[in-house]
Design a protein around this motif. Structure first.
Motif, PDB file in Angstrom:
ATOM      1  N   VAL A  79      11.466   7.828 -42.830  1.00  0.00           N
ATOM      2  CA  VAL A  79      11.202   9.249 -43.401  1.00  0.00           C
ATOM      3  C   VAL A  79      10.103   8.474 -44.462  1.00  0.00           C
ATOM      4  O   VAL A  79       9.110   8.983 -44.247  1.00  0.00           O
ATOM      5  CB  VAL A  79      12.566   9.314 -43.484  1.00  0.00           C
ATOM      6  CG1 VAL A  79      11.582  10.897 -44.591  1.00  0.00           C
ATOM      7  CG2 VAL A  79      13.725  10.164 -43.089  1.00  0.00           C
ATOM      8  N   LEU A  80      10.105   6.983 -44.709  1.00  0.00           N
ATOM      9  CA  LEU A  80       9.665   7.251 -45.837  1.00  0.00           C
ATOM     10  C   LEU A  80       7.929   6.978 -45.464  1.00  0.00           C
ATOM     11  O   LEU A  80       6.738   7.401 -46.069  1.00  0.00           O
ATOM     12  CB  LEU A  80      10.002   5.980 -47.047  1.00  0.00           C
ATOM     13  CG  LEU A  80      10.837   6.703 -48.089  1.00  0.00           C
ATOM     14  CD1 LEU A  80      11.650   5.872 -48.798  1.00  0.00           C
ATOM     15  CD2 LEU A  80      10.879   7.972 -49.354  1.00  0.00           C
ATOM     16  N   SER A 111      12.022   0.059 -37.681  1.00  0.00           N
ATOM     17  CA  SER A 111      12.899   0.258 -39.171  1.00  0.00           C
ATOM     18  C   SER A 111      14.201  -0.144 -38.866  1.00  0.00           C
ATOM     19  O   SER A 111      15.055  -0.892 -39.643  1.00  0.00           O
ATOM     20  CB  SER A 111      12.577   1.232 -39.721  1.00  0.00           C
ATOM     21  OG  SER A 111      13.550   2.600 -39.020  1.00  0.00           O
ATOM     22  N   SER A 130      22.259   3.389 -41.033  1.00  0.00           N
ATOM     23  CA  SER A 130      22.339   4.773 -40.943  1.00  0.00           C
ATOM     24  C   SER A 130      21.509   4.761 -42.115  1.00  0.00           C
ATOM     25  O   SER A 130      19.974   5.383 -41.694  1.00  0.00           O
ATOM     26  CB  SER A 130      22.952   5.811 -40.598  1.00  0.00           C
ATOM     27  OG  SER A 130      23.962   5.577 -39.597  1.00  0.00           O
ATOM     28  N   ILE A 131      21.885   4.658 -42.448  1.00  0.00           N
ATOM     29  CA  ILE A 131      20.944   5.395 -44.433  1.00  0.00           C
ATOM     30  C   ILE A 131      19.601   4.910 -44.236  1.00  0.00           C
ATOM     31  O   ILE A 131      18.888   5.240 -45.110  1.00  0.00           O
ATOM     32  CB  ILE A 131      21.758   5.143 -45.874  1.00  0.00           C
ATOM     33  CG1 ILE A 131      23.322   6.421 -45.493  1.00  0.00           C
ATOM     34  CG2 ILE A 131      21.316   5.323 -46.855  1.00  0.00           C
ATOM     35  CD1 ILE A 131      23.975   5.993 -46.561  1.00  0.00           C
ATOM     36  N   ASN A 132      19.786   2.938 -44.381  1.00  0.00           N
ATOM     37  CA  ASN A 132      19.103   2.200 -44.915  1.00  0.00           C
ATOM     38  C   ASN A 132      17.614   2.369 -43.691  1.00  0.00           C
ATOM     39  O   ASN A 132      16.767   2.936 -44.139  1.00  0.00           O
ATOM     40  CB  ASN A 132      18.957   1.003 -44.586  1.00  0.00           C
ATOM     41  CG  ASN A 132      19.580   1.040 -45.889  1.00  0.00           C
ATOM     42  OD1 ASN A 132      19.455   1.811 -47.115  1.00  0.00           O
ATOM     43  ND2 ASN A 132      20.509  -0.348 -45.928  1.00  0.00           N
ATOM     44  N   SER A 133      18.012   3.045 -42.474  1.00  0.00           N
ATOM     45  CA  SER A 133      16.569   3.162 -41.229  1.00  0.00           C
ATOM     46  C   SER A 133      16.573   4.091 -41.277  1.00  0.00           C
ATOM     47  O   SER A 133      14.941   4.363 -40.727  1.00  0.00           O
ATOM     48  CB  SER A 133      17.423   2.325 -39.764  1.00  0.00           C
ATOM     49  OG  SER A 133      18.606   3.258 -39.711  1.00  0.00           O
ATOM     50  N   ILE A 134      17.027   5.336 -41.395  1.00  0.00           N
ATOM     51  CA  ILE A 134      16.999   6.616 -41.487  1.00  0.00           C
ATOM     52  C   ILE A 134      15.421   6.825 -42.995  1.00  0.00           C
ATOM     53  O   ILE A 134      14.753   7.496 -43.172  1.00  0.00           O
ATOM     54  CB  ILE A 134      17.946   7.565 -41.128  1.00  0.00           C
ATOM     55  CG1 ILE A 134      18.410   7.733 -39.839  1.00  0.00           C
ATOM     56  CG2 ILE A 134      17.005   9.120 -41.794  1.00  0.00           C
ATOM     57  CD1 ILE A 134      19.698   8.451 -40.054  1.00  0.00           C
ATOM     58  N   SER A 135      15.839   6.501 -44.589  1.00  0.00           N
ATOM     59  CA  SER A 135      15.796   6.134 -45.441  1.00  0.00           C
ATOM     60  C   SER A 135      14.175   5.817 -44.768  1.00  0.00           C
ATOM     61  O   SER A 135      12.890   5.788 -45.590  1.00  0.00           O
ATOM     62  CB  SER A 135      15.762   5.752 -46.505  1.00  0.00           C
ATOM     63  OG  SER A 135      17.551   6.430 -46.421  1.00  0.00           O
ATOM     64  N   LEU A 136      13.795   4.267 -44.703  1.00  0.00           N
ATOM     65  CA  LEU A 136      13.248   3.827 -44.604  1.00  0.00           C
ATOM     66  C   LEU A 136      11.680   4.692 -43.575  1.00  0.00           C
ATOM     67  O   LEU A 136      11.026   4.621 -43.313  1.00  0.00           O
ATOM     68  CB  LEU A 136      13.199   2.231 -43.795  1.00  0.00           C
ATOM     69  CG  LEU A 136      12.284   1.246 -44.004  1.00  0.00           C
ATOM     70  CD1 LEU A 136      11.865   1.143 -45.099  1.00  0.00           C
ATOM     71  CD2 LEU A 136      12.494   0.167 -43.326  1.00  0.00           C
TER      72      LEU A 136
END
Length: 167
Positions: free
Chosen positions: A25-26, A67, A17-23
């Motif tokens: 969003v960036l 992502s 969750s954290i990595n896919s959403i962060s990527l």
């Protein structure tokens, strides 16, 4: 043993969750910024803000789906060699005799293919159970996360290169 699978799944789901959403969003912010730059950095009023927000929303779902695929491959590496409630998943070498301590992405290709196909079948079952109710990337994501729990349990029996050992 059920605590091990649950907390392994929780770690994996959080990492995914954290990595896919962060990527997502960036990348989406970069796309939105370059779109804004192509407009010539006009002054931001309510109309421009609304347009940029719509651009962000449009591209976010597309980028999030891409992502998610990338992070699904990366996330399988981090489920190994983590001691959780006295157990850990270990990846064995090709001859199934040695435990691989430092896991590279090349070591994961066969395991990832088996796990990914298993995940696809579990997600398909999940979609059938929900009767294909409004299918989009967000419902697919929730199905992937829910199916991930059962995929870790089944993976050990389907893939001979993965073992659960005591730590």
């Amino acid at each position: 043993m059920s605590k091990f699978y649950f907390f392994l799944w929780m770690r994996w789901a959080l990492l995914l969750s954290i990595n896919s959403i962060s990527l997502a969003v960036l990348i989406t912010l970069a796309i939105t910024f370059f779109t804004y730059a192509q407009l010539g950095f006009v002054s931001i009023d309510a109309e421009v803000y609304k347009a940029l927000l719509n651009i962000f929303k449009f591209y976010f779902s597309i980028v999030f789906s891409l992502s998610l695929l990338l992070i699904l491959f990366r996330s399988i590496k981090y489920i190994f060699n983590q001691c959780i409630y006295g157990y850990e998943l270990k990846l064995l070498s090709c001859d199934k005799k040695e435990i691989i301590d430092t896991i590279g992405y090349g070591d994961l290709v066969k395991v990832w293919r088996r796990w990914f196909m298993l995940l696809i079948w579990l997600v398909a079952i999940c979609m059938i159970v929900t009767l294909f109710s409004f299918f989009n990337i967000y419902t697919l994501y929730l199905s992937i996360v829910l199916s991930g729990y059962f995929s870790f349990i089944i993976l050990i029996s389907r893939c001979k290169k993965v073992r659960v050992i005591r730590c």
